[in-house]
Design a protein around this motif. Structure first.
Motif, PDB file in Angstrom:
ATOM      1  N   ALA A 149       0.763  -1.288  -0.095  1.00  0.00           N
ATOM      2  CA  ALA A 149      -0.148   0.065  -0.158  1.00  0.00           C
ATOM      3  C   ALA A 149       0.734   1.195  -0.022  1.00  0.00           C
ATOM      4  N   LYS A 150       2.072   1.059   0.796  1.00  0.00           N
ATOM      5  CA  LYS A 150       3.085   2.338   0.747  1.00  0.00           C
ATOM      6  C   LYS A 150       3.432   2.514  -0.606  1.00  0.00           C
ATOM      7  N   GLU A 151       3.790   1.486  -1.260  1.00  0.00           N
ATOM      8  CA  GLU A 151       4.583   1.453  -2.447  1.00  0.00           C
ATOM      9  C   GLU A 151       3.677   1.965  -3.582  1.00  0.00           C
ATOM     10  N   ILE A 152       2.720   1.721  -3.555  1.00  0.00           N
ATOM     11  CA  ILE A 152       1.491   1.686  -4.796  1.00  0.00           C
ATOM     12  C   ILE A 152       1.460   3.156  -5.356  1.00  0.00           C
ATOM     13  N   ARG A 153       1.870   4.327  -4.658  1.00  0.00           N
ATOM     14  CA  ARG A 153       1.811   5.685  -5.205  1.00  0.00           C
ATOM     15  C   ARG A 153       2.734   5.881  -6.063  1.00  0.00           C
ATOM     16  N   SER A 154       3.977   5.265  -5.965  1.00  0.00           N
ATOM     17  CA  SER A 154       4.958   5.301  -6.989  1.00  0.00           C
ATOM     18  C   SER A 154       4.762   4.507  -8.231  1.00  0.00           C
ATOM     19  N   SER A 155       3.692   3.876  -8.270  1.00  0.00           N
ATOM     20  CA  SER A 155       3.341   3.453  -9.885  1.00  0.00           C
ATOM     21  C   SER A 155       2.459   4.185 -10.511  1.00  0.00           C
ATOM     22  N   PHE A 156       1.766   5.320  -9.778  1.00  0.00           N
ATOM     23  CA  PHE A 156       0.971   6.021 -10.500  1.00  0.00           C
ATOM     24  C   PHE A 156       1.627   7.106 -11.308  1.00  0.00           C
ATOM     25  N   GLY A 157       0.860   7.673 -12.388  1.00  0.00           N
ATOM     26  CA  GLY A 157       1.423   8.908 -13.140  1.00  0.00           C
ATOM     27  C   GLY A 157       2.520   8.243 -14.205  1.00  0.00           C
ATOM     28  N   LYS A 158       2.201   6.906 -14.694  1.00  0.00           N
ATOM     29  CA  LYS A 158       3.096   6.347 -15.716  1.00  0.00           C
ATOM     30  C   LYS A 158       2.781   6.405 -17.151  1.00  0.00           C
ATOM     31  N   VAL A 159       1.770   7.460 -17.420  1.00  0.00           N
ATOM     32  CA  VAL A 159       1.418   7.698 -18.774  1.00  0.00           C
ATOM     33  C   VAL A 159       2.027   9.085 -18.893  1.00  0.00           C
ATOM     34  N   TYR A 160       2.800   9.192 -20.211  1.00  0.00           N
ATOM     35  CA  TYR A 160       3.717  10.145 -20.549  1.00  0.00           C
ATOM     36  C   TYR A 160       3.123  10.923 -21.757  1.00  0.00           C
ATOM     37  N   GLN A 161       3.819  12.305 -21.994  1.00  0.00           N
ATOM     38  CA  GLN A 161       3.597  12.777 -23.260  1.00  0.00           C
ATOM     39  C   GLN A 161       1.894  13.123 -23.741  1.00  0.00           C
ATOM     40  N   VAL A 162       1.188  13.234 -22.486  1.00  0.00           N
ATOM     41  CA  VAL A 162      -0.092  13.430 -22.607  1.00  0.00           C
ATOM     42  C   VAL A 162      -0.639  15.009 -22.352  1.00  0.00           C
ATOM     43  N   PRO A 163      -1.013  15.601 -23.425  1.00  0.00           N
ATOM     44  CA  PRO A 163      -1.469  17.093 -23.262  1.00  0.00           C
ATOM     45  C   PRO A 163      -2.247  17.262 -22.167  1.00  0.00           C
ATOM     46  N   GLN A 164      -2.011  18.166 -21.249  1.00  0.00           N
ATOM     47  CA  GLN A 164      -2.932  18.526 -20.014  1.00  0.00           C
ATOM     48  C   GLN A 164      -3.076  20.080 -19.777  1.00  0.00           C
ATOM     49  N   GLN A 165      -4.175  20.310 -19.271  1.00  0.00           N
ATOM     50  CA  GLN A 165      -4.324  21.770 -18.724  1.00  0.00           C
ATOM     51  C   GLN A 165      -4.202  22.768 -20.024  1.00  0.00           C
ATOM     52  N   ILE A 166      -4.954  22.635 -20.831  1.00  0.00           N
ATOM     53  CA  ILE A 166      -5.053  23.184 -22.121  1.00  0.00           C
ATOM     54  C   ILE A 166      -5.704  24.725 -21.923  1.00  0.00           C
ATOM     55  N   ILE A 167      -4.845  25.651 -22.293  1.00  0.00           N
ATOM     56  CA  ILE A 167      -5.506  27.182 -22.175  1.00  0.00           C
ATOM     57  C   ILE A 167      -5.382  27.713 -23.394  1.00  0.00           C
ATOM     58  N   TRP A 168      -6.717  28.196 -23.895  1.00  0.00           N
ATOM     59  CA  TRP A 168      -6.612  29.133 -25.043  1.00  0.00           C
ATOM     60  C   TRP A 168      -6.491  30.424 -24.990  1.00  0.00           C
ATOM     61  N   SER A 169      -5.992  31.147 -26.021  1.00  0.00           N
ATOM     62  CA  SER A 169      -5.748  32.732 -26.047  1.00  0.00           C
ATOM     63  C   SER A 169      -7.504  33.077 -26.353  1.00  0.00           C
ATOM     64  N   GLU A 170      -7.773  34.402 -26.071  1.00  0.00           N
ATOM     65  CA  GLU A 170      -9.189  34.885 -25.979  1.00  0.00           C
ATOM     66  C   GLU A 170      -9.631  35.103 -27.717  1.00  0.00           C
ATOM     67  N   LYS A 171      -8.587  35.093 -28.471  1.00  0.00           N
ATOM     68  CA  LYS A 171      -9.018  35.058 -29.869  1.00  0.00           C
ATOM     69  C   LYS A 171      -9.253  33.775 -30.483  1.00  0.00           C
ATOM     70  N   GLY A 172      -8.791  32.678 -29.816  1.00  0.00           N
ATOM     71  CA  GLY A 172      -8.860  31.340 -30.293  1.00  0.00           C
ATOM     72  C   GLY A 172      -8.108  30.691 -31.219  1.00  0.00           C
ATOM     73  N   ASP A 173      -6.740  31.563 -31.548  1.00  0.00           N
ATOM     74  CA  ASP A 173      -5.982  31.043 -32.334  1.00  0.00           C
ATOM     75  C   ASP A 173      -4.658  30.411 -31.925  1.00  0.00           C
ATOM     76  N   PHE A 188      -2.888  28.269 -28.302  1.00  0.00           N
ATOM     77  CA  PHE A 188      -3.211  27.846 -26.902  1.00  0.00           C
ATOM     78  C   PHE A 188      -1.801  27.108 -26.393  1.00  0.00           C
ATOM     79  N   SER A 189      -2.049  26.929 -24.881  1.00  0.00           N
ATOM     80  CA  SER A 189      -0.778  26.306 -24.419  1.00  0.00           C
ATOM     81  C   SER A 189      -1.191  24.816 -23.732  1.00  0.00           C
ATOM     82  N   TYR A 190      -0.378  24.260 -23.688  1.00  0.00           N
ATOM     83  CA  TYR A 190      -0.712  22.885 -22.716  1.00  0.00           C
ATOM     84  C   TYR A 190       0.650  22.296 -22.182  1.00  0.00           C
ATOM     85  N   ARG A 191       0.491  21.683 -21.143  1.00  0.00           N
ATOM     86  CA  ARG A 191       1.842  20.945 -20.548  1.00  0.00           C
ATOM     87  C   ARG A 191       1.844  19.361 -20.638  1.00  0.00           C
ATOM     88  N   VAL A 192       2.973  18.882 -20.745  1.00  0.00           N
ATOM     89  CA  VAL A 192       3.132  17.356 -20.842  1.00  0.00           C
ATOM     90  C   VAL A 192       4.224  16.986 -19.726  1.00  0.00           C
TER      91      VAL A 192
END
Length: 412
Positions: A29-53, A55-59
């Motif tokens: 149970a203590k070590e299971i947290r270290s196995s989380f977050g193993k999916v990489y290069q997934v675009p997250q937290q997308i933020i568009w500009s006001e004009k919609g032309d 955007f930003s995202y993080r990976v």
């Protein structure tokens, strides 16, 4: 009877022992947290500009590095923002070491395909990713902000004071003085003119002043302030001393009075003052999201009645002075709006996009902002709208995130 009771007690003891688990179970149970977050290069937290032309995202990359990308949606190009360079230039300007991560949680805004804006140390900064240049834009106002707290459980804030607000045409500035609304010509203090005369320390005009787009009217709220109950807590183990500390939190309890806000429109030309119908906003839990209509004919705002069984979008008309309900959510139980609410007052069509659970799922609806009539339901199905990412009024399309319940076997 005695034997039966003994058997039951033994059985309970065995079940309790089984529920405690073994040492290996606890290690797993203590070590299971270290196995989380193993999916990489997934675009997250997308933020568009006001004009919609753009955007930003993080990976998150496999080596643990997190990158922030700026994307030119029109030309299909992207820039990997050099966050380390931002940190270095920011550290030099603030004369202390600054760690930003990927700027998330710092009021990040995408200005163009090359520029972002963010807040750090009560200053708004702009970063040009193409030039690798950091520049200071403005200080963040400390008074009149539309926030109850910077910390845990809420803290007292004072919206009776704040900075002056310039009109869109830069001809006038509006401000609060002696609990009332004043204006003066820009740079000319001798031209000062008082617009309201009924403000007092107990019922004052809020410093959250908004100009109409044509610079002819002001929107403010008259506030009937209620005292907030102080809850006292004991911090048993503070980090800076051995002795315990007493702490207080602003915490309204059921039945306590709440501050009441009454939207008001002020015509700066003839001094006419239009106030909301108090019966339409009685017993408020909150009153928020006040904005001017694109044609300057009124303001819209959201009214959450105490008890959370009624939630309305209302309009205060600047022409006839009437208060009317545009959208109304009613329930005999509880309106669950936290993290689900969405409203977008469209500028080109005088419509409102509104999120509601009225069909049992959180979906988007299009309302006529003039009549309050429901035009049509934009999304539907056994899934929920999680977030609206961008709305393009020209193409009449929107981008959103949704959650599909797998047990319903709906294709995604």
């Amino acid at each position: 009877m005695k034997l039966t009771l003994t058997a039951v007690l033994v059985l309970l003891l065995q079940l309790t022992t089984m529920a405690q688990g073994t040492l290996d179970d606890y290690k797993r149970a203590k070590e299971i947290r270290s196995s989380f977050g193993k999916v990489y290069q997934v675009p997250q937290q997308i933020i568009w500009s006001e004009k919609g032309d753009s955007f930003s995202y993080r990976v998150t990359q496999k080596d643990g590095k997190r990158s922030l990308y700026l994307v030119d949606a029109l030309n299909k190009k992207k820039i990997d923002t050099d966050v380390a360079a931002i940190e270095k230039q920011l550290s030099d300007q603030l004369d202390k070491e600054v760690k930003l991560g990927v700027l998330w949680g710092r009021d990040l805004k995408v200005l163009t395909a090359n520029e972002v804006e963010f807040t750090e140390e009560k200053v708004v900064w702009k970063w040009n990713a193409q030039e690798n240049k950091l520049s200071k834009l403005r200080d963040v106002p400390t008074a009149g902000a539309d926030r109850r707290s910077d910390g845990y459980w809420g803290a007292r804030w004072d919206d009776s004071k704040g900075e002056s607000v310039d009109s869109p045409d830069k001809a006038y500035t509006a401000y609060i003085k002696n609990s009332n609304v004043y204006i003066s010509k820009k740079g000319d203090s001798k031209s000062e003119r008082q617009l309201t005369f009924d403000g007092s320390p107990g019922e004052y005009y809020s410093a959250r002043i908004q100009w109409s787009n044509d610079s002819k009217k002001l929107a403010a709220s008259k506030v009937r302030k209620a005292e907030i109950r102080q809850l006292t807590l004991l911090e048993s183990s503070p980090v800076d001393q051995l002795q315990p500390k007493l702490q207080t939190r602003d915490y309204n309890k059921p039945g306590d009075a709440l501050s009441q806000y009454y939207p008001t429109i002020i015509d700066v030309m003839d001094g006419r003052v239009i106030t909301v119908d108090p019966a339409q906003v009685a017993n408020q839990f909150s009153l928020s999201a006040l904005v001017w209509k694109a044609d300057n004919t009124g303001i819209t705002f959201e009214y959450n009645q105490r008890g959370h069984q009624r939630y309305d979008v209302l309009e205060l008309n600047a022409v006839d002075g009437k208060t009317k309900v545009i959208i109304s959510e009613r329930t005999a139980t509880f309106i669950d709006y936290s993290g689900k609410k969405y409203r977008n007052d469209l500028k080109k069509t005088d419509d409102i996009i509104w999120a509601s659970e009225r069909d049992g799922w959180n979906h988007l609806y299009l309302f006529d902002a003039r009549t309050g009539a429901l035009k049509h339901q934009i999304t539907r199905g056994n899934w929920v709208v999680r977030k609206v990412v961008n709305v393009n009024e020209d193409s009449k399309k929107l981008f959103l995130r949704r959650v599909v319940w797998i047990r319903d076997r709906i294709p995604i």
